[in-house]
Design an enzyme around this catalytic site. Sequence first.
Site, PDB file in Angstrom:
ATOM      1  N   GLU A  54       3.707   1.181  11.887  1.00 50.87           N
ATOM      2  CA  GLU A  54       2.870   1.956  12.801  1.00 50.87           C
ATOM      3  C   GLU A  54       3.669   2.664  13.886  1.00 50.87           C
ATOM      4  O   GLU A  54       3.283   3.722  14.376  1.00 50.87           O
ATOM      5  CB  GLU A  54       1.824   1.034  13.432  1.00 50.87           C
ATOM      6  N   SER A  81       1.668  -3.779  11.249  1.00 50.95           N
ATOM      7  CA  SER A  81       3.123  -3.829  11.020  1.00 50.95           C
ATOM      8  C   SER A  81       3.609  -5.275  10.946  1.00 50.95           C
ATOM      9  O   SER A  81       4.665  -5.632  11.476  1.00 50.95           O
ATOM     10  CB  SER A  81       3.848  -3.072  12.140  1.00 50.95           C
ATOM     11  N   ILE A  90       0.840  -1.203   0.000  1.00 46.93           N
ATOM     12  CA  ILE A  90       0.000   0.000   0.000  1.00 46.93           C
ATOM     13  C   ILE A  90       0.875   1.253   0.000  1.00 46.93           C
ATOM     14  O   ILE A  90       0.426   2.326   0.362  1.00 46.93           O
ATOM     15  CB  ILE A  90      -0.980   0.001   1.188  1.00 46.93           C
ATOM     16  N   GLY A  91       2.114   1.061  -0.386  1.00 52.15           N
ATOM     17  CA  GLY A  91       3.054   2.181  -0.419  1.00 52.15           C
ATOM     18  C   GLY A  91       4.216   1.966   0.517  1.00 52.15           C
ATOM     19  O   GLY A  91       5.271   2.599   0.394  1.00 52.15           O
ATOM     20  N   SER A 117      -1.452  -5.003   7.699  1.00 49.16           N
ATOM     21  CA  SER A 117      -1.862  -4.252   8.882  1.00 49.16           C
ATOM     22  C   SER A 117      -1.000  -4.685  10.047  1.00 49.16           C
ATOM     23  O   SER A 117      -0.271  -5.679   9.972  1.00 49.16           O
ATOM     24  CB  SER A 117      -3.348  -4.510   9.185  1.00 49.16           C
ATOM     25  N   GLY A 132       6.114  -0.628   0.819  1.00 45.86           N
ATOM     26  CA  GLY A 132       7.272  -1.240   0.180  1.00 45.86           C
ATOM     27  C   GLY A 132       7.364  -2.736   0.288  1.00 45.86           C
ATOM     28  O   GLY A 132       8.434  -3.307   0.053  1.00 45.86           O
ATOM     29  N   LYS A 147      11.975  -6.677  12.193  1.00 40.96           N
ATOM     30  CA  LYS A 147      10.712  -6.422  12.881  1.00 40.96           C
ATOM     31  C   LYS A 147       9.896  -5.486  12.001  1.00 40.96           C
ATOM     32  O   LYS A 147      10.436  -4.897  11.063  1.00 40.96           O
ATOM     33  CB  LYS A 147      10.953  -5.702  14.206  1.00 40.96           C
ATOM     34  N   GLY A 148       8.637  -5.267  12.353  1.00 39.53           N
ATOM     35  CA  GLY A 148       7.832  -4.294  11.635  1.00 39.53           C
ATOM     36  C   GLY A 148       8.150  -2.882  12.115  1.00 39.53           C
ATOM     37  O   GLY A 148       8.709  -2.693  13.199  1.00 39.53           O
ATOM     38  N   VAL A 149       7.780  -1.895  11.283  1.00 41.70           N
ATOM     39  CA  VAL A 149       8.064  -0.518  11.682  1.00 41.70           C
ATOM     40  C   VAL A 149       6.965   0.461  11.256  1.00 41.70           C
ATOM     41  O   VAL A 149       6.953   1.612  11.666  1.00 41.70           O
ATOM     42  CB  VAL A 149       9.437  -0.066  11.112  1.00 41.70           C
TER      43      VAL A 149
END
Length: 920
Positions: A877, A684, A642-643, A682, A645, A873-875
């Site tokens: 949010e 992250s 959704i942008g 969603s 990446g 890891k996610g980033v």
Amino acid sequence: MTTELTTPETVDRTIGLTVNGRAVHVQPSARRLSELIRDDLGLQGTKVGCDAGDCGACSVLVDGAPACACMTAVGSLAGRAVTTVEAVATTELGRRLQASFLRYGGAQCGFCTPGMLTCALALLRRVPLPTEAQVEEALGGVLCRCTGYRSIIAAVMSANLDLEPLEMPTPSKTVGARIARVDGPEKVTGSDIFGDDGVPAEAATVSVIRSPHHRAAFTLGDLDAFVAAHAGVIGVLTAADVPGRNAFGVIQPFADQPVFAEAEVRHVGEPIAAVVSSGSADPALLAAFPVTWEPLPPLMDIDAARAPEAAQLHRARPGNILVRGFVARGDVDDALGTSAHRVTRDFATGFVEHAYLEPEAGWAWVEGDTLVVKACTQAPGMDRDELSSILDLPVERIRIIPTSVGGGFGSKLDLSVQPFVALAALRFGVTARLRYTRPESMRTTTKRHPSRISFSAAANGAGLLTGVRLDGAFNTGAYASWGPTVANRVPVHGSGPYFAPNYRGEAVAVHTNCVSAGAFRGFGVPQATIAQECVFDLLADEVGIDRLQFRMINALRAGQPTVTGQVFERGIGFAECLEALVPFWERARERRGAAGAHLRRGVGVAGVWYGCGNTALANPSTILAGITHEGRIVLHQGAVDIGQGSNTVMTQIFSQAFGVRADAVIRVGGDTLITPDAGKTSASRQTFVTGNAVRLAASELRRLVLHHIGCADDEAEFESGSEGSLAVRHLGTTVPVDLSDRPVDEHGYAMSAVATYDPPTIALDERGQGEPYAAYGFGAQLVELLVDTATGRVTLEHIVAAYDVGKAVNPTLIEGQIEGGIAQGIGFALSEEYVPGRNDNLHDYLIPTIGDVPHVTSILIESGDVHGAYGVKGVGEHTLIPTAPAILNAIRDATGALVTTVPATPERVLAAIEELQHGR
Ligand code: FES
Ligand code: FES
């Protein structure tokens, strides 16, 4: 209303103009230029985000000067030359500009990119090496909701510099490399396909009839007569036309939102029917729709909805309570009652609109016995499942093809246009399209939950936290959406990334007659973090300890339990984030204080932690990868980009795990027919969860190929020839990989591998104890700003953001996430508040513009997560969450006054200063 392109014989009655150098003759009219170039000329690179002159997405050049195509009448263009994004690449300057956008990450979702590029081109023709101020001036009319603008400014300023081209790294160095987005070329040429692009010209239009009232009973009139009386109307859809369950929702046990309301509406904009017509919708026709309304008294906020006499909006939810979340550890009441220092404050936040530049759009048709829906979505698998329930169709007969998504930030997880176009296609056998108008999008799609939070924290004499308590109420609007997730996630995160031995967090989601609140970058944690980080600043002052130091001594560290009792032995990089801020903090503390007649400079800091993925729920992603008989390597990855990446990140992880250059990987998008479910974009979760599935699939495919050719060299790398052939390089030799004799496998490949990853979690018990996430990301932000104490105006000067990302797969993309999240955090803190029924447009609803986002210094820390592929890891949010509290803390540092209701508008800042001065 339609202006037709003309044949040469009718040229006399027309006006002539050129579009990208091509002569065009049209009837002079007030028709929009955007319609001419998109609908008649098929130049769909020009995007429409508002149709009102507010967003600039439709910017083109007219005689070399930027103009909004949606506000330019075709009749005004006699003899003029129009240039659209499709012509940018026809000049050397344009190509340099495109390359610079790719280098700096200036395009994320890409929806604003055509407008940005055309405006930048006009500037660079005048000023080859513009200053930052000149770029801001030239691009000031184009909004971007993804990038935070800093990368765009850098791209334009550098377009004419001779920089070394970006090199494609060797496979073993792909993870960590700043490669350009793999889907970037489509975004900078305008060839990307979004929800309203590529729709067949003959498609019927679906127009949704919606409630003008917050709450009302209604009666439909004679629909047959309405259809008969209006030429072009194919038919009308109502609740009676829903073959399955007229209730949907992202969390099945709470699914409660009707496709079409029956008898009563619960918020402004709720659908009651849809008109399907050939050609475009006629507003007069829609105004004639037969319905009688009987307005009822609405419940517009939490207090009204919880009052004893309040109407109950849903039969099975007494007190209008959707759900409660709860986490408790130790004895917080004792800690708060007996500690040396204690602070309590109340905070409030309002609705926040996602304001992605692309309004919801899509179309549907029937192919054989399969319904096909093409739409912008963050969750194709969930869309398919929800449509299956609504339409009473087996999932095998529903195919979802996600288009590119012009920003989502959580709201495009919920269904929007999909049920309407699907029902129209099935009921009337047409290809049916629907693009929300900007007001329709803002009025009807989910928002950030308004909140009311009471927060208490206590510390001992040395400044160590002894107890933390959070009580939050969240206005979840008319329907459930992600309300249960918010209510459950907030108590888990309520302590912030600190060691709190005694804790109690409670959150309740309350139904009102407002538009539904749902997922928006942080699921309630941004609201809670404002309360937590502002109270921690006050508590540090009470103790008499430096505010950054207070955070450092209380930072959660490896081996310490979280408030849910979870213990991480590594991967806790919060203290490192804070330490990275120290030099900036010390410099900023020296600069704080008076800065002019009414100007006061201040500095604020705030921390964040955020669990990656679902809260203690199954959260799997599945990935398929295959090799064709010719040797082409294909990655089927359904993690919708959704942008943020994910197309690029998954390619990089695959590249390194398989051992082939990233540009050799052919990517197949999230089509539910040909791509396994990688879950929703969603929480992250994609880099962390799907990234692991990609690594597993790539490793298995590599193992299969090496086994096939009898190669036992762990260091071997693959080479892909330009014609698709594959070879393996090991022990100094290059050997072709011949798969031509292999049978076709079940996925149509010579070889393939499927892998699923589901992060390990442990469900929360009755006190909220358990292991809700396999990984948390951490971060901290520092904000320097000026407050004008005469006007209340806040001017941001500099933001420093330090993030523990585990492992940076692509630093450019991560910095883009940080800058974009910060920009949204700035809006949340200072300007954005959606009021249902009042500010349904981008003129009155103020998101940050290019001049509102200061310089951002990003610092990436790699703590190395135990579970994530290569430690990631996610980033996504995490980047928004600390911005607003850091800004509020900086305002207090500058003025002494704490603003406890966001957005901190000039009026609220002045009121807080006045309250302080009068000792109230
Ligand atoms: S679409 Fe033209 S300004 Fe928004
Ligand atoms: S990249 Fe600018 S709106 Fe998405």
